[in-house]
Design a protein around this motif. Structure first.
Motif, PDB file in Angstrom:
ATOM      1  N   ALA A 130      -0.532   4.788  -1.963  1.00 17.73           N
ATOM      2  CA  ALA A 130       0.198   5.708  -1.078  1.00 17.73           C
ATOM      3  C   ALA A 130       1.699   5.606  -1.335  1.00 17.73           C
ATOM      4  N   SER A 131       2.183   4.355  -1.491  1.00 17.53           N
ATOM      5  CA  SER A 131       3.622   4.160  -1.750  1.00 17.53           C
ATOM      6  C   SER A 131       4.029   4.800  -3.067  1.00 17.53           C
ATOM      7  N   ALA A 132       3.117   4.741  -4.045  1.00 17.36           N
ATOM      8  CA  ALA A 132       3.429   5.327  -5.349  1.00 17.36           C
ATOM      9  C   ALA A 132       3.639   6.841  -5.201  1.00 17.36           C
ATOM     10  N   VAL A 133       2.818   7.490  -4.349  1.00 20.61           N
ATOM     11  CA  VAL A 133       2.973   8.938  -4.129  1.00 20.61           C
ATOM     12  C   VAL A 133       4.313   9.212  -3.454  1.00 20.61           C
ATOM     13  N   LEU A 134       4.627   8.382  -2.444  1.00 17.53           N
ATOM     14  CA  LEU A 134       5.899   8.530  -1.744  1.00 17.53           C
ATOM     15  C   LEU A 134       7.059   8.326  -2.714  1.00 17.53           C
ATOM     16  N   TRP A 156       3.706  12.482   3.930  1.00 16.52           N
ATOM     17  CA  TRP A 156       2.904  11.338   4.415  1.00 16.52           C
ATOM     18  C   TRP A 156       1.417  11.598   4.294  1.00 16.52           C
ATOM     19  N   GLY A 157       1.036  12.806   4.670  1.00 16.07           N
ATOM     20  CA  GLY A 157      -0.407  13.131   4.637  1.00 16.07           C
ATOM     21  C   GLY A 157      -0.978  12.987   3.235  1.00 16.07           C
ATOM     22  N   ALA A 158      -0.252  13.603   2.252  1.00 12.52           N
ATOM     23  CA  ALA A 158      -0.746  13.559   0.868  1.00 12.52           C
ATOM     24  C   ALA A 158      -0.796  12.126   0.366  1.00 12.52           C
ATOM     25  N   SER A 159       0.224  11.343   0.766  1.00 12.33           N
ATOM     26  CA  SER A 159       0.272   9.956   0.300  1.00 12.33           C
ATOM     27  C   SER A 159      -0.960   9.191   0.770  1.00 12.33           C
ATOM     28  N   ILE A 160      -1.203   9.283   2.063  1.00 19.00           N
ATOM     29  CA  ILE A 160      -2.311   8.495   2.613  1.00 19.00           C
ATOM     30  C   ILE A 160      -3.659   8.972   2.059  1.00 19.00           C
ATOM     31  N   ALA A 161      -3.791  10.316   1.966  1.00 17.65           N
ATOM     32  CA  ALA A 161      -5.054  10.860   1.451  1.00 17.65           C
ATOM     33  C   ALA A 161      -5.286  10.407   0.007  1.00 17.65           C
ATOM     34  N   ALA A 162      -4.212  10.476  -0.823  1.00 22.61           N
ATOM     35  CA  ALA A 162      -4.360  10.081  -2.227  1.00 22.61           C
ATOM     36  C   ALA A 162      -4.654   8.587  -2.333  1.00 22.61           C
ATOM     37  N   GLY A 163      -3.909   7.780  -1.525  1.00 21.75           N
ATOM     38  CA  GLY A 163      -4.136   6.330  -1.554  1.00 21.75           C
ATOM     39  C   GLY A 163      -5.546   5.986  -1.115  1.00 21.75           C
ATOM     40  N   GLU A 190      -8.687  12.425  -5.787  1.00 16.05           N
ATOM     41  CA  GLU A 190      -7.238  12.501  -5.605  1.00 16.05           C
ATOM     42  C   GLU A 190      -6.765  13.956  -5.638  1.00 16.05           C
ATOM     43  N   VAL A 191      -7.262  14.719  -6.632  1.00 17.76           N
ATOM     44  CA  VAL A 191      -6.859  16.118  -6.762  1.00 17.76           C
ATOM     45  C   VAL A 191      -7.276  16.881  -5.519  1.00 17.76           C
ATOM     46  N   LEU A 192      -8.485  16.575  -5.048  1.00 17.85           N
ATOM     47  CA  LEU A 192      -8.987  17.223  -3.834  1.00 17.85           C
ATOM     48  C   LEU A 192      -8.047  16.958  -2.660  1.00 17.85           C
ATOM     49  N   ALA A 193      -7.613  15.700  -2.555  1.00 19.84           N
ATOM     50  CA  ALA A 193      -6.708  15.321  -1.465  1.00 19.84           C
ATOM     51  C   ALA A 193      -5.402  16.096  -1.574  1.00 19.84           C
TER      52      ALA A 193
END
Lengths: 204, 550
Positions: free
Chosen positions: B73-77, B89-96, B144-147
């Motif tokens: 999640a941090s990597a997305v952020l 935040w949403g995308a980060s948590i979903a991807a993580g 991940e792509v789905l998220a």
């Protein structure tokens, strides 16, 4: 029983050097030596009712001294056996004596000890032969009895009175007395006690 | 878990520290590998972070899963921050969540269901890891792509391209970085084996060749990356063949970094990077397989060599035992052979004596007895001569031998006996001694015999159970060997006949050891004697002439 036969020693050893030497030595002790180069050769030459004793080496190719001892016992020969061993350890001695050996002597042989052992063995053999002869003579005397006499002897020895024997056999008391006298004479028994002893010896 | 606890004992790191390490590692790797990514999203064809996370989950356990989630999640952020975009935040948590879920399931499956050896010592282990990686990469990437699509930052039209990039990124991460983590974690395995002076030069040369090739292929715009890619196989296969799996992995890491560095510097098109990464996966799989096959062959070779050495040692041991057995057998036969003529001689002598005592009539017979007796004595002498020939075996094979090595060999042979008896054997010797001229096997027999006697005597005594062996140069012409024990000593009545054959104090001894030892030592031109007879112990000594007298 001649004196010759009483001193006969059957020497069985595969080593010609040892055989010759022991034969020569035993000759100086006034024994008559019959030397054999193997247990098998000795057994082949052995006549029924042979006398004397056997001196055999334990370690020989083919049949050894211990096996020879067993084979003699199996054939019912009464010859006492003295074993000579080069490995005179305790287990060997125990095995030899258990198998019925008279004695065993360690190599190199002490002739005093060997001669003493042979004399003991011959004495035992002689005694055994004497007893055998006496038993044979007794059997012959018993064989001379008639069937009736033998019957009466059996009852007398079992402790029956003349009257009881007469009743059992359906004979007169006088007839029983006659048979009884015949038995005492033929069995050469001086007394009733002697007759009982003879009967016991016969039964053996 | 056993691995985890032992690791904890070694590194002393608590679980939360490992967790932070994993999280920071994922973010750092993600930032460092930022190439051909979608703006502000970690969707890229190079994802070493995923491989690192997967490796850590395998070796340290699933309790790191929350930290992996945080890291992803941090990597997305971090990716959005780096692109100056507002944090999603949403995308980060979903991807993580999706990434850590996929990695967690796969790690759990590998650890529990397959009997994979995490040290990757067999081909099967690597195969299982790669198969799971191939199956896992599309699954995680799809999640991940789905998220990203469902939460918003990724448009539906970009989903397919994004999936492809993520897929190859994750795949290479797990094919290269995960094995590196596993190998770094493997206990007791030499990394790149023992690297000597020559090997350092060789490794440097190989690395240099790799970097030059990477620059030639990826760094020069004029050269076609795709046409020249295959050139990388040369140094990479060399790495794998020379240094096994560890070499292959190190080479792959270096190549990957160099390739990405040049591509990024060139602003290489994203689609091209994806294609090159596909080729790189082929290179990775090939080199990893070559490396592990080389490792396996090397291990098999080492096992074979160890086996052969063991067999040779056992053969030598057997030969020695058989020689000792032969001596025992011969002694038994000998005692019978000698007793026979002795019996005959005694009987003939006694017969002759009795005949002569009886008077003159027996002289002829007595003479015959004596003549037979002489023949038998000659027979006995012949038997003894044959024995000497057997023992001597003609001329012994004499050579210059280091006396220290000779004694050490004998000590090694006597060691099992001593250990069984609780007897300690010590050696006192100067470091350098001149060579002696001796038959190695015969001298072993002498030493072994003295050592065995000493060990047995020490056991029988109530001393400290210590046998000391000494070696010293004696008067510049010989080496003197001493064997001392702290046993009860040797009874006085035995001492005069100590070296005679068949003199023994032991219930099962043949009484031949010292007699044969004396024969051997004297045949070598040395002498053997009893130095101290006890009761404070027994010491035997013998000398051996030097190969080159001073």
């Amino acid at each position: 029983m001649t004196r010759m036969a009483r001193r006969l020693v059957h020497l069985v050893d595969d080593d010609p050097g040892v055989r010759t030497a022991l034969a020569s030595m035993l000759a100086t002790w006034d024994f008559d030596v019959a030397a054999h180069e193997s247990a098998e050769a000795f057994l082949d030459a052995l006549a029924a009712g042979a006398s004397g004793c056997v001196v055999a080496d334990v370690r020989m190719p083919g049949m050894g001294g211990l096996e020879l001892q067993r084979e003699l016992a199996r054939r019912g020969a009464t010859l006492p056996v003295i074993l000579i061993t080069g490995h005179g350890d305790v287990p060997m001695a125990v095995a030899a004596i258990k198998a019925g050996a008279q004695d065993f002597i360690e190599k190199p042989v002490d002739d005093d000890a060997l001669a003493a052992a042979i004399r003991r063995a011959l004495a035992i053999a002689e005694e055994a032969e004497g007893a055998k002869a006496a038993r044979e003579a007794l059997r012959q005397r018993h064989a001379r009895l008639t069937a009736r006499e033998a019957q009466v002897m059996g009852l007398v020895v079992a402790g029956h009175s003349n009257a009881s024997i007469a009743a059992q056999l359906g004979l007169s008391q006088r007839t029983v007395e006659h048979y009884r006298a015949q038995v005492m004479m033929k069995m050469e028994a001086p007394s009733l006690a002697a007759l009982v002893k003879l009967a016991a010896a016969l039964g053996e | 878990m056993a691995v985890a606890t032992s690791r904890d004992a070694r590194t002393g790191l608590p679980d939360w520290a490992w967790g932070i390490l994993v999280m920071v590692g994922i973010v750092l790797l993600s930032r460092l590998s930022d190439i051909a990514s979608f703006t502000g999203l970690p969707i890229k064809p190079w994802k070493p972070g995923a491989g690192f996370a997967f490796g850590m989950l395998l070796v340290r356990g699933l309790h790191l899963l929350p930290w992996v989630l945080l890291g992803q999640a941090s990597a997305v952020l971090a990716a959005s921050l780096a692109a100056d975009l507002p944090p999603d935040w949403g995308a980060s948590i979903a991807a993580g969540f999706s990434a850590s879920l996929g990695l967690g399931i796969a790690a759990d499956y590998l650890r529990r269901r397959t009997r994979v050896d995490l040290a990757l010592s067999r081909l099967g282990d690597v195969l299982r890891l790669l198969v799971v990686a191939i199956a896992l990469a599309p699954a995680i990437s799809a999640l991940e792509v789905l998220a990203f699509v469902s939460i918003g930052p990724l448009r539906e039209a970009e989903a397919q391209v994004g999936f492809l990039r993520l897929c190859i990124g994750n795949l290479i991460g797990m094919a290269v970085v995960t094995p590196i983590v596993l190998r770094l974690h493997a206990p007791g395995l030499s990394r790149l084996r023992a690297v000597g002076g020559v090997a350092v030069l060789e490794i440097a040369a190989l690395c240099g060749a790799l970097l030059v090739l990477a620059w030639y292929i990826f760094g020069i715009k004029e050269t076609d990356e795709f046409k020249l890619f295959d050139l990388l196989f040369l140094p990479m296969v060399a790495f794998a063949v020379r240094y096994g799996l560890d070499g292959a992995l190190a080479g792959l890491a270096l190549t990957q970094v160099a390739m990405m560095g040049w591509l990024r510097w060139q602003d290489f098109p994203a689609a091209g990077v994806v294609e090159l990464q596909t080729l790189f996966f082929i290179l990775s799989a090939t080199c990893i397989f070559v490396g592990i096959v080389v490792d396996e062959r090397e291990r098999a070779g080492a096992a074979l060599r160890a086996n052969e050495k063991l067999l040779r040692e056992q053969d030598a041991q057997l030969a020695r035992v058989m020689r000792l057995d032969a001596i025992g057998e011969m002694a038994s036969t000998l005692s019978h052979e000698i007793t026979q003529p002795l019996t005959a001689v005694r009987a003939h002598l006694r017969a002759a004596l009795r005949r002569l005592e009886a008077g003159a009539t027996g002289i002829d017979a007595a003479t015959t007895d004596l003549r037979h007796g002489v023949t038998q004595v000659d027979l006995a002498a012949g038997i003894i001569r044959r024995l000497r020939e057997f023992l001597g075996r003609g001329e012994p094979h004499r050579e210059a031998i280091d006396p220290l090595a000779l004694v050490r060999d004998a000590l090694a042979l006597a060691a099992p006996d001593a250990e069984r008896g609780g007897v300690r054997v010590v050696l006192h010797a100067p470091a350098l001694l001149p060579a002696v001229l001796a038959d190695r096997i015969q001298m072993q027999q002498v030493l072994l015999n003295l050592l065995r006697n000493a060990v047995e005597a020490s056991r029988a005594g109530d001393g400290a159970r210590l046998v000391s062996v000494g070696l010293r140069a004696s008067d510049g012409e010989a080496i003197e060997v001493s064997v001392h024990d702290d046993g009860p000593g040797i009874a006085e009545e035995i001492r005069p006949r100590l070296f005679a054959a068949f003199a023994t104090t032991r219930p099962h001894g043949l009484g031949l050891g010292l007699a044969i030892s004396r024969t051997i030592v004297e045949a070598h031109g040395g002498r053997i004697w009893l130095e101290r007879p006890g009761p404070d112990g027994t010491e035997f000594r013998f000398t051996l002439p030097l190969a080159r007298p001073a």
